[in-house]
Design a protein around this motif. Sequence first.
Motif, PDB file in Angstrom:
ATOM      1  N   GLY A 711      41.211  26.265  32.465  1.00 49.42           N
ATOM      2  CA  GLY A 711      42.393  27.065  32.196  1.00 49.42           C
ATOM      3  C   GLY A 711      42.033  28.521  32.086  1.00 49.42           C
ATOM      4  O   GLY A 711      41.293  29.068  32.901  1.00 49.42           O
ATOM      5  N   ALA A 712      42.522  29.184  31.022  1.00 50.57           N
ATOM      6  CA  ALA A 712      42.329  30.615  30.856  1.00 50.57           C
ATOM      7  C   ALA A 712      40.859  30.980  30.746  1.00 50.57           C
ATOM      8  O   ALA A 712      40.442  32.063  31.161  1.00 50.57           O
ATOM      9  N   GLY A 713      40.045  30.072  30.197  1.00 50.91           N
ATOM     10  CA  GLY A 713      38.632  30.374  30.004  1.00 50.91           C
ATOM     11  C   GLY A 713      37.859  30.549  31.285  1.00 50.91           C
ATOM     12  O   GLY A 713      36.761  31.115  31.279  1.00 50.91           O
ATOM     13  N   ALA A 714      38.410  30.084  32.415  1.00 51.50           N
ATOM     14  CA  ALA A 714      37.706  30.197  33.690  1.00 51.50           C
ATOM     15  C   ALA A 714      38.021  31.501  34.411  1.00 51.50           C
ATOM     16  O   ALA A 714      37.480  31.752  35.483  1.00 51.50           O
ATOM     17  N   VAL A 715      38.903  32.344  33.845  1.00 52.48           N
ATOM     18  CA  VAL A 715      39.256  33.606  34.480  1.00 52.48           C
ATOM     19  C   VAL A 715      38.186  34.641  34.153  1.00 52.48           C
ATOM     20  O   VAL A 715      37.965  34.959  32.986  1.00 52.48           O
ATOM     21  N   PRO A 716      37.510  35.183  35.170  1.00 53.30           N
ATOM     22  CA  PRO A 716      36.449  36.170  34.900  1.00 53.30           C
ATOM     23  C   PRO A 716      37.056  37.517  34.527  1.00 53.30           C
ATOM     24  O   PRO A 716      38.231  37.790  34.811  1.00 53.30           O
ATOM     25  N   PRO A 717      36.295  38.391  33.894  1.00 50.76           N
ATOM     26  CA  PRO A 717      36.790  39.747  33.604  1.00 50.76           C
ATOM     27  C   PRO A 717      37.133  40.463  34.905  1.00 50.76           C
ATOM     28  O   PRO A 717      36.497  40.245  35.934  1.00 50.76           O
ATOM     29  N   SER A 718      38.138  41.322  34.867  1.00 44.47           N
ATOM     30  CA  SER A 718      38.547  42.045  36.070  1.00 44.47           C
ATOM     31  C   SER A 718      38.685  43.522  35.737  1.00 44.47           C
ATOM     32  O   SER A 718      38.937  43.894  34.583  1.00 44.47           O
ATOM     33  N   PRO A 719      38.532  44.397  36.727  1.00 48.49           N
ATOM     34  CA  PRO A 719      38.691  45.832  36.480  1.00 48.49           C
ATOM     35  C   PRO A 719      40.119  46.164  36.097  1.00 48.49           C
ATOM     36  O   PRO A 719      41.056  45.446  36.457  1.00 48.49           O
ATOM     37  N   PRO A 720      40.318  47.268  35.353  1.00 51.91           N
ATOM     38  CA  PRO A 720      41.670  47.608  34.872  1.00 51.91           C
ATOM     39  C   PRO A 720      42.695  47.751  35.987  1.00 51.91           C
ATOM     40  O   PRO A 720      43.863  47.383  35.805  1.00 51.91           O
ATOM     41  N   ASP A 721      42.275  48.270  37.144  1.00 55.65           N
ATOM     42  CA  ASP A 721      43.256  48.497  38.196  1.00 55.65           C
ATOM     43  C   ASP A 721      43.760  47.203  38.816  1.00 55.65           C
ATOM     44  O   ASP A 721      44.704  47.218  39.607  1.00 55.65           O
ATOM     45  N   MET A 722      43.138  46.066  38.457  1.00 59.82           N
ATOM     46  CA  MET A 722      43.547  44.770  39.005  1.00 59.82           C
ATOM     47  C   MET A 722      44.447  43.996  38.042  1.00 59.82           C
ATOM     48  O   MET A 722      44.714  42.824  38.281  1.00 59.82           O
ATOM     49  N   TRP A 723      44.917  44.611  36.954  1.00 54.06           N
ATOM     50  CA  TRP A 723      45.635  43.883  35.911  1.00 54.06           C
ATOM     51  C   TRP A 723      46.836  43.122  36.469  1.00 54.06           C
ATOM     52  O   TRP A 723      46.999  41.927  36.228  1.00 54.06           O
ATOM     53  N   LEU A 724      47.680  43.815  37.226  1.00 56.53           N
ATOM     54  CA  LEU A 724      48.887  43.164  37.733  1.00 56.53           C
ATOM     55  C   LEU A 724      48.556  42.011  38.671  1.00 56.53           C
ATOM     56  O   LEU A 724      49.126  40.926  38.569  1.00 56.53           O
ATOM     57  N   ILE A 725      47.610  42.248  39.584  1.00 60.17           N
ATOM     58  CA  ILE A 725      47.258  41.232  40.576  1.00 60.17           C
ATOM     59  C   ILE A 725      46.671  39.995  39.897  1.00 60.17           C
ATOM     60  O   ILE A 725      47.050  38.846  40.185  1.00 60.17           O
ATOM     61  N   VAL A 726      45.738  40.214  38.980  1.00 63.84           N
ATOM     62  CA  VAL A 726      45.074  39.090  38.311  1.00 63.84           C
ATOM     63  C   VAL A 726      46.062  38.331  37.430  1.00 63.84           C
ATOM     64  O   VAL A 726      46.076  37.088  37.404  1.00 63.84           O
ATOM     65  N   THR A 727      46.889  39.062  36.696  1.00 62.87           N
ATOM     66  CA  THR A 727      47.844  38.402  35.797  1.00 62.87           C
ATOM     67  C   THR A 727      48.853  37.571  36.577  1.00 62.87           C
ATOM     68  O   THR A 727      49.209  36.456  36.164  1.00 62.87           O
ATOM     69  N   ALA A 728      49.318  38.091  37.707  1.00 61.24           N
ATOM     70  CA  ALA A 728      50.239  37.315  38.541  1.00 61.24           C
ATOM     71  C   ALA A 728      49.555  36.049  39.046  1.00 61.24           C
ATOM     72  O   ALA A 728      50.172  34.970  39.092  1.00 61.24           O
TER      73      ALA A 728
END
Length: 933
Positions: A711-728
Amino acid sequence: MRVTAFVGRREEVAAVQDALTEARQGMGSVVLVAGEAGIGKTSLAQEVSRTAAWLGTPAVWGPAIEGEGTPPYWVWRQVLTALGRLMRYEQLPDLAQLEAGSSPFVLYEAVVDALNQAARAEGLLVVLDDLHWADPASLRLLQIATAQVPGSRVLILGTYREPAAGDESPLAEVLPALLRERAVRRVRLAGLDVDETESLLAQLLDRPLTSGLARRLQGQTDGSPFYLVELAEEMRKAGVDVRLPHSLRGIARRRLELVGDSCRRTLGAAAVVGRDFDLRLLAAVAGETERALLDALAEATTVGLVEEIGPERHRFAHALLREALYLDLSPTDRAAAHGRVAAVIAGLGATGRRAHIDALAYHLRRALPGADPAEALAATVEAAEAAETELAFEQAAERYAEAVDLAGRSGGGRFSRAGLLLRLARCRQRAGALGPAWEASQAAGAAAREEGDARTLAEAALVVRGVFGATVARPLLTLCREALEAQEGADPVLEARVQAQMSLAAALARPGGGPGLADRALAEARRTGDPEARFLALQAKEWEITGAPELARMRLALSQEAVEVARESADSSVAVWAHSWRLGASWELGLRAQADTELAALADAVDRIKEPLARWRLELALGSLALIDGRYGDAVDAAERALAIARRGGFDPAGMVGLVLRHLAAGRTGDTSGEAELRDELAAGGARLWYASYLAEQGRLAELREVWPGGAGAVPPSPPDMWLIVTAGEARVAAALEDREWAALVYERVAPFSELHVVRGPLGGYDGPLALYCGQLAAVLGRFEEAERFLRQALAAAADIGSPPFEAIARLHLARLLRRRGSPRDLGAALPLLERAQDTAERLGMRPLARMVAADLDQLRHPRGRATPLSNRELEIAALVANGLTNRAIGERLHISERTAENHVKNILDKLGVDSRAQIAAWSAERAAKLST
């Protein structure tokens, strides 16, 4: 030596002639003919030129000249001159008319336009001979022309010798990129075979040969035409038993034995001038009268060593002859001869010096140590400046690198080493060689430190521009700090620029950057009013706030200031960045009309600057707009063009963005042709979530569970500019898997920003209104009223931004929510939603969506016991409960935690109004029986 007919090369000639025929039909291309010296590359090009003449297709030649000292774009200058004579074309590009500070791509496009206009009637053959000697600017222009010949009536035929291992020539650097172009074909020339050898020698000797003799001579020469011509000449004198030297240069030396010592001395002086030489210049270098030289050249012409190419101009018949003569001179004699050539050019006056500055600098460098190093340095810097004026930044960088070396030997005089390194860094930056530019910047900073030159130290920190990686950002941050300390208030504008650059370096060196740095830099830049400082500070601020959803309105406001800076500076490169930023901010806020205005402005700026990375930005913006509109073919075409630009320039990160755009289109159309590439490129590491989202969008849940077991624990850290893309992406996957824990976490993050649209600037594609994901998450959490509000908001937002695909997707999810609630009124409202979604999906070719909508319509129109308050995930878990599985076993089977399984079971109990697992099993069995009837 008499002229002979062209022999052999049937397949090679046919391949080039086929390309010529295709070019005449509007399918232009580039053919590169490779082979060793003397193998017949130029002869093949001449044969194709004869074919072109027979067809009525004009042919123009641009031969490169051996050795240095030629001005930038030399081969293309000759092509344009020939076009002017042949076509009387009155609007040929004029290097003297270039605007200072403009882009070289303006010139490149003008040359390509000239070729296309000349080719409109019967096509055009452009022969670029001996590309292994071409200058960097000519080769760069060839790259651009190569990318644009498909669809034209132009055939470019280039000949070259294959670079040896470790070769660092301009061609060796450019050739791999050229050969990757889809318009390029390569033809390799080997030696003539036995039959071809027999035919050639029969013509040369004017008598037939036995096949045995032809076979022996072919083996002796490896079928080299140059060897065979020399062999025939020797055979005419001495009979069959002739021994040839073991090298081509040896053959050239034997040819030179045909003339007397006086003629050889004259030719030796000519070899220093170059393969082409002017009679008056040769007279000054050789110390002979023109009459004496004419006698010597007549002797050389008689035996085929030189040929007359114009009034008082001659050329060595083969480059190997010139090479042999030049290398036979002692180093002292060579240097002295170069010095005499330089003296003649220097005596031409100011106008003549400017016209021949490249040659003057070359001969002065070759005359060392006998020449004055300071004079050589001054001429080399002047040649570099001339190349800059003509936007030949690669060649200017080469001259500045040579100037740095000369300054080290001569002490520099009026040229500081730091200043020369700074010029070198700037030219490399403008040539697109970002890594070498940064190396030169660091060297300039170090030299400025040693020389106590605070201004050059600061300017060295400003060379590298744009968004760069952390490996550059960290040392650049240190350099900026040092430069600011050294300034001590000497130049407020320069300090403002360095402060702005430092804030950008800090933002890129680590997440969060230096708190407040960008704001301080922007305030200082505004105070000075300097457009460059404001540009740099705004870039830093953009990077700092990109991805922060609460700052979307601030991004839009600051992007307007960026547009104003572009207008004030009249700099098209700034305009490209500013309009890109404002375009992305407008899309993020769903402002379609404003976004359309910015896209048009971006296209205008790109058309002015014509640089590859600017075109790359525009292509990705056009692709993103096509995704919004549902024009998936256009989106893929734009992605392919962007990928080609990125690969042509070696911009690997830029290429990845093109891949993402292409696969966004593939995900919505169900095109699986490139899925293996997608899986390999994106399924590993931090991009695995992207692939999982791709599967979720197509409803491929079984594959999704294999790809995403956590689940959520498998999501790696992402750069700030990717917030919208990763969250979607998280929202889509969590909703598809009906993972309530993960859905709750994501929902809390996204719900406050439901008015935004999922887009990473103008470059990362479009993934719909964020409200769509809020609605899906709320439905998983059983918060049906909130889910309906968000899904209706998403439907309206998709309509406002003009996105039929996401209107259809929002209708599907709204219909599913209404069906889950299950009242007659809800079921009645769901039907038209699904019908409209189906019409849109079929019209736009969204096959995965069409399949899902069709399945839902079938269930709604023909219930057969299918109506149920449970979601698909809950139905799956209810069946496992009926099979006697515990919560832990269910979790292991579905790759979810035991707690998540337990929560699902509780929801099932609540929705069915029962209080035991046995009752769930009974309900499941009853439903299965109904479905089977």
